[in-house]
Design a protein around this motif. Sequence first.
Motif, short mmCIF file in Angstrom:
data_model
loop_
_atom_site.label_atom_id
_atom_site.label_comp_id
_atom_site.label_asym_id
_atom_site.label_seq_id
_atom_site.Cartn_x
_atom_site.Cartn_y
_atom_site.Cartn_z
N THR A 29 -5.89 45.74 -17.76
CA THR A 29 -6.68 44.54 -17.97
C THR A 29 -7.59 44.29 -16.76
N PRO A 30 -8.64 43.53 -16.95
CA PRO A 30 -9.53 43.19 -15.84
C PRO A 30 -8.80 42.43 -14.74
N LEU A 31 -9.38 42.42 -13.57
CA LEU A 31 -8.78 41.74 -12.42
C LEU A 31 -8.51 40.27 -12.68
N GLY A 32 -9.35 39.63 -13.44
CA GLY A 32 -9.19 38.21 -13.70
C GLY A 32 -8.07 37.86 -14.66
N THR A 33 -7.42 38.85 -15.23
CA THR A 33 -6.38 38.61 -16.21
C THR A 33 -5.00 38.49 -15.59
N ALA A 34 -4.70 39.37 -14.64
CA ALA A 34 -3.38 39.37 -13.99
C ALA A 34 -3.52 39.90 -12.58
N PRO A 35 -2.68 39.45 -11.66
CA PRO A 35 -2.74 39.96 -10.29
C PRO A 35 -2.37 41.45 -10.24
N LEU A 36 -2.99 42.17 -9.31
CA LEU A 36 -2.67 43.58 -9.11
C LEU A 36 -1.35 43.73 -8.38
N SER A 37 -0.62 44.77 -8.70
CA SER A 37 0.56 45.12 -7.91
C SER A 37 0.07 45.71 -6.58
N ALA A 38 0.95 45.82 -5.63
CA ALA A 38 0.58 46.41 -4.34
C ALA A 38 0.10 47.84 -4.52
N HIS A 39 0.76 48.61 -5.37
CA HIS A 39 0.37 50.00 -5.62
C HIS A 39 -1.02 50.08 -6.24
N TYR A 111 -19.79 70.59 -9.01
CA TYR A 111 -19.20 69.27 -9.24
C TYR A 111 -19.67 68.70 -10.55
N ARG A 112 -18.76 67.99 -11.21
CA ARG A 112 -19.10 67.32 -12.46
C ARG A 112 -18.36 66.00 -12.56
N PRO A 113 -18.85 65.07 -13.37
CA PRO A 113 -18.19 63.77 -13.51
C PRO A 113 -16.79 63.92 -14.12
N VAL A 114 -15.90 63.06 -13.74
CA VAL A 114 -14.60 62.95 -14.41
C VAL A 114 -14.81 61.99 -15.58
N PRO A 115 -14.60 62.47 -16.80
CA PRO A 115 -14.84 61.61 -17.97
C PRO A 115 -14.05 60.30 -17.89
N GLY A 116 -14.75 59.20 -18.08
CA GLY A 116 -14.12 57.89 -18.11
C GLY A 116 -13.85 57.24 -16.76
N ALA A 117 -14.09 57.94 -15.66
CA ALA A 117 -13.75 57.39 -14.34
C ALA A 117 -14.54 56.12 -14.04
N LEU A 118 -15.84 56.16 -14.24
CA LEU A 118 -16.64 54.96 -13.95
C LEU A 118 -16.40 53.87 -14.97
N ASN A 119 -16.12 54.25 -16.20
CA ASN A 119 -15.79 53.24 -17.22
C ASN A 119 -14.51 52.51 -16.85
N SER A 120 -13.52 53.24 -16.35
CA SER A 120 -12.27 52.63 -15.94
C SER A 120 -12.49 51.65 -14.79
N LEU A 121 -13.38 52.02 -13.89
CA LEU A 121 -13.70 51.14 -12.77
C LEU A 121 -14.40 49.89 -13.29
N ALA A 122 -15.31 50.05 -14.24
CA ALA A 122 -16.03 48.91 -14.81
C ALA A 122 -15.07 47.95 -15.52
N VAL A 123 -14.04 48.49 -16.19
CA VAL A 123 -13.08 47.64 -16.88
C VAL A 123 -12.37 46.72 -15.90
N MET A 124 -12.07 47.24 -14.71
CA MET A 124 -11.36 46.44 -13.73
C MET A 124 -12.15 45.20 -13.31
N PHE A 125 -13.48 45.30 -13.31
CA PHE A 125 -14.31 44.20 -12.85
C PHE A 125 -14.99 43.47 -14.00
N GLY A 126 -14.66 43.85 -15.23
CA GLY A 126 -15.24 43.20 -16.38
C GLY A 126 -14.59 41.85 -16.64
N PRO A 127 -15.18 41.08 -17.52
CA PRO A 127 -14.62 39.76 -17.85
C PRO A 127 -13.29 39.89 -18.58
N ALA A 128 -12.45 38.91 -18.40
CA ALA A 128 -11.17 38.87 -19.12
C ALA A 128 -11.46 38.64 -20.59
N GLN A 129 -10.76 39.33 -21.42
CA GLN A 129 -10.99 39.23 -22.89
C GLN A 129 -10.17 38.13 -23.47
#
Length: 129
Positions: A29-39, A111-129
Amino acid sequence: MATTAIPAPTAALPDPPDLTGGALGACCTPLGTAPLSAHDADQLAAVLKAIAVPARLRLLSMIYARGGDEACVCELTEPLGLTQPTVSHHLKVLVDAGLISRDKRGVWAYYRPVPGALNSLAVMFGPAQ
């Protein structure tokens, strides 16, 4: 004259962050939904630290702009105006962060992109659903 083989080091390199699960997973879930664990906070901070350098951001954009095609390190040095060893260092940091993958062929690395890596990063900073 006999030659003696030197054994390869056995120390394993740390695993790159898992961009398909954990702190950066598309399932998370996005950052605004739940606090991150330390890991998860450590994992996310490592990725953000990797992209916090302008040269690395430019490298990421050059690689991702190829639409999934690979880029040779030899093609990335001139546009950045940096030496090949410096560019290779920056690319290694991005590989270790799990944002790009590396394939070595002969003396060159590709070198090539890792599929979904940037999308996963964007999800973390996206709005809470």
